[in-house]
Structures are given as structure tokens and as C-alpha cells.
Design an enzyme around this catalytic site. Structure first.
Site, PDB file in Angstrom:
ATOM      1  N   LYS A   1       0.822  -1.204   0.000  1.00 31.79           N
ATOM      2  CA  LYS A   1       0.000   0.000   0.000  1.00 31.79           C
ATOM      3  C   LYS A   1       0.862   1.263   0.000  1.00 31.79           C
ATOM      4  CE  LYS A   1      -4.382  -1.970   1.196  1.00 31.79           C
ATOM      5  NZ  LYS A   1      -5.432  -2.298   2.149  1.00 31.79           N
TER       6      LYS A   1
ATOM      7  N   ARG B   1      -3.074 -10.455   4.068  1.00 28.42           N
ATOM      8  CA  ARG B   1      -3.439 -10.498   2.638  1.00 28.42           C
ATOM      9  C   ARG B   1      -2.306  -9.834   1.873  1.00 28.42           C
ATOM     10  NH1 ARG B   1      -5.606  -7.061  -0.970  1.00 28.42           N
ATOM     11  NH2 ARG B   1      -7.148  -7.850  -2.461  1.00 28.42           N
TER      12      ARG B   1
END
Ligand code: PMM
Length: 271
Positions: free
Chosen positions: A204, A249
Site C-alpha cells: 500500500k 493479505r
């Protein structure tokens, strides 16, 4: 949990796995690298992303889910639509990963209740197109926990078995980079809720910002590209596993799978 985004526009792997055979092979590779399950999504949730229609989402994810299930792989479906989740379950997926935590589609929680499928409820305020306009919190961690508890209560009232609910603080969703770090520093506030916890930091933007290169000479630091964020992702996996997370994840499972084994081995010594 390995990620297969069957999308043209996801922030880190958009367009790479758009045709079903390539996506299926990628899912198989993720398992070979150590993923225990593969999360298949057809709709990008990157900040600012517009929604796609349900038929297009189905066209993207169902053949991939069928292909992975045929290989004996445990599959979750990353969707905010009950109709997509239903067809994904019919195709053999065993877990619903709803980033809206049941808030985007009023049918989703009823579906989870009826099918007894486990469901990930992520802290969510608004759709991706506008979510970064909703990053105000009076007390960040308290507010996220309270809002997530609201989503959890809503799910239980809709008949979802509490024992099948996984929680996720939703890194990057209605959260600034700095807020993501604060959440990560307080994962205990989420594990205390006594549900399995999923943490999804992989690649991210806040990692790219942390790892930015100040030596570009352009006056501002160059943000580290997505494919250079996997080592930092694995570092977060170590911390999340240490904090008691149930699942991470990630796009590149190999280092994260090793990190989980290191933490598990150390936990044995503490017993
Ligand atoms: N983030 C993305 C997609 N799906 N699901 C859960 N449960 N939690 C997340 O934080 C999450 C998610 C966006 O990342 P991607 O574009 O790399 O898939």
C-alpha cells in the site's frame, strides 16, 4: 492469503492477471509460494476508483474461481456485491471478503447468514471514489473499533454466526498514511475483539511513502514503486503475526509465509 486482482486498474497488479488462464496460474503460483488461500477480486478499490457493473465483475472473477477450485485451492472472493458473492460461493469459494463490511449491499449479510459462509468485515466508511474525504476521527483507534463493532453487531443481528466473522481494520480505506501507522501500532485493540483478525498492508501507498527516495534531485522525494514494497510488507507480516493476526493479505506470499513460521516458532518458546 495471496491476492489475485482480475482488474485493469488495481494499484499494484492492475492489468497483469486480466485473462482467466493467467490469473489461475498466478493463483497456483501464490499457493506454491506459501499462501494458504487465494483472494480473487474483480473490482479495484484503489482510492478514487469508480465502480464497475455486476456483470463485468462476474465475468472477471467466476472463471478464475472455478479454475482455482478445480486445482484444490481454497478461494475467497473479494466483493461488495451479494450477487457476486453468491455466484462465487456456488463456484466453490469458501470465504466472502467484503471490504465494505456488509455496508455497500444490503443483501450481503443475509447471504452470509443463509449460506454460513465466513465473512471478512472490514472497517469501511465510504466507496473508494470518495473515501479519502472521510478521514476525520476524534480518536482514531477508538473510533475505528467502535465503527467496526457497529458493523459486527449489524451482521450478528442479520443472523451471521459470530464465530464466522473475521475483522479487518481496513488499512488505507478512509485512512491517511499516518493513520495507517497508528492503526498498526494498536493492533491489540482489534485482537481484543476476539475475532480472527485480517491485516492487509501489502504494497500500500503508505509503505511507498515510508520508503521514498529523497535522492532524486527533483525537490521532492520519489515514492517507492509498488514492486519495491514487498520486503516492508513482510516486515509488517511479522509484526501482525506477533500481534496475533489470523491472516495477512499479500501480493508476494513467500517472505510473509516464512515470517509467519518464524513468529510461530518463537511463540513455542514462550509457552
Ligand atoms: N485492500 C484491498 C483489497 N481488498 N480486502 C481486505 N479485507 N482488506 C484490505 O485492506 C483490502 C482488501 C486493496 O488492495 P489491492 O488493490 O492490492 O487488492
Amino acid at each position: 492469503m495471496g491476492v489475485v486482482n482480475v482488474t485493469p486498474d488495481s494499484f499494484s497488479d492492475g492489468g497483469k492477471w486480466l485473462d482467466a488462464p493467467t490469473a489461475i496460474q498466478h493463483g497456483i503460483d501464490l499457493v506454491a509460494e506459501g499462501a494458504d488461500l487465494v483472494d480473487v477480486g474483480g473490482e479495484s478499490t484503489r482510492p478514487g476508483a469508480a465502480r464497475i457493473d455486476g456483470d463485468e465483475e462476474l465475468r472477471r472473477v467466476i472463471p478464475v474461481i472455478e479454475g482455482l477450485v478445480a486445482e484444490g485451492i481454497t478461494v475467497s472472493v473479494d466483493t461488495m456485491r451479494a450477487s457476486t458473492a453468491q455466484q462465487a460461493l456456488d463456484a466453490g469459494a469458501v470465504l466472502i471478503n467484503d471490504v465494505s463490511g456488509g455496508r455497500a449491499d444490503s443483501e450481503m449479510l443475509g447471504l452470509a447468514a443463509r449460506t454460513h459462509a465466513p465473512i471478512v468485515l472490514m472497517h469501511w466508511r465510504e466507496h473508494s471514489a470518495v473515501m479519502q474525504n472521510h478521514t476525520h476521527y476524534d480518536d482514531l483507534v477508538d473510533d475505528i473499533v467502535r465503527e467496526l463493532m457497529g458493523q459486527l453487531n449489524h451482521a450478528v443481528l442479520a443472523g451471521v454466526d459470530s464465530g464466522r466473522i473475521i475483522l479487518d481494520p481496513g488499512l488505507g480505506f478512509s485512512k491517511t498514511g499516518a493513520q495507517n501507522w497508528t492503526v498498526l501500532a494498536h493492533l491489540d485493540a482489534f485482537t481484543e475483539l476476539r475475532h480472527p483478525l485480517l491485516v492487509a498492508a501489502s504494497r500500500k501507498r503508505f509503505l511507498g511513502e515510508l520508503l521514498s527516495d529523497p535522492s532524486t534531485g527533483s525537490g521532492h522525494a520519489e515514492i517507492r514503486p509498488t514492486d519495491g514494497r514487498d520486503d516492508a510488507t513482510a516486515a509488517i507480516t511479522t509484526l501482525a503475526a506477533q500481534a496475533g493476526a489470523w491472516c495477512v493479505r499479500v501480493h508476494e506470499p513467500a517472505a510473509s509465509a516464512d515470517a509467519v513460521r518464524v513468529v510461530a516458532r518463537l511463540a513455542q518458546e514462550a509457552q
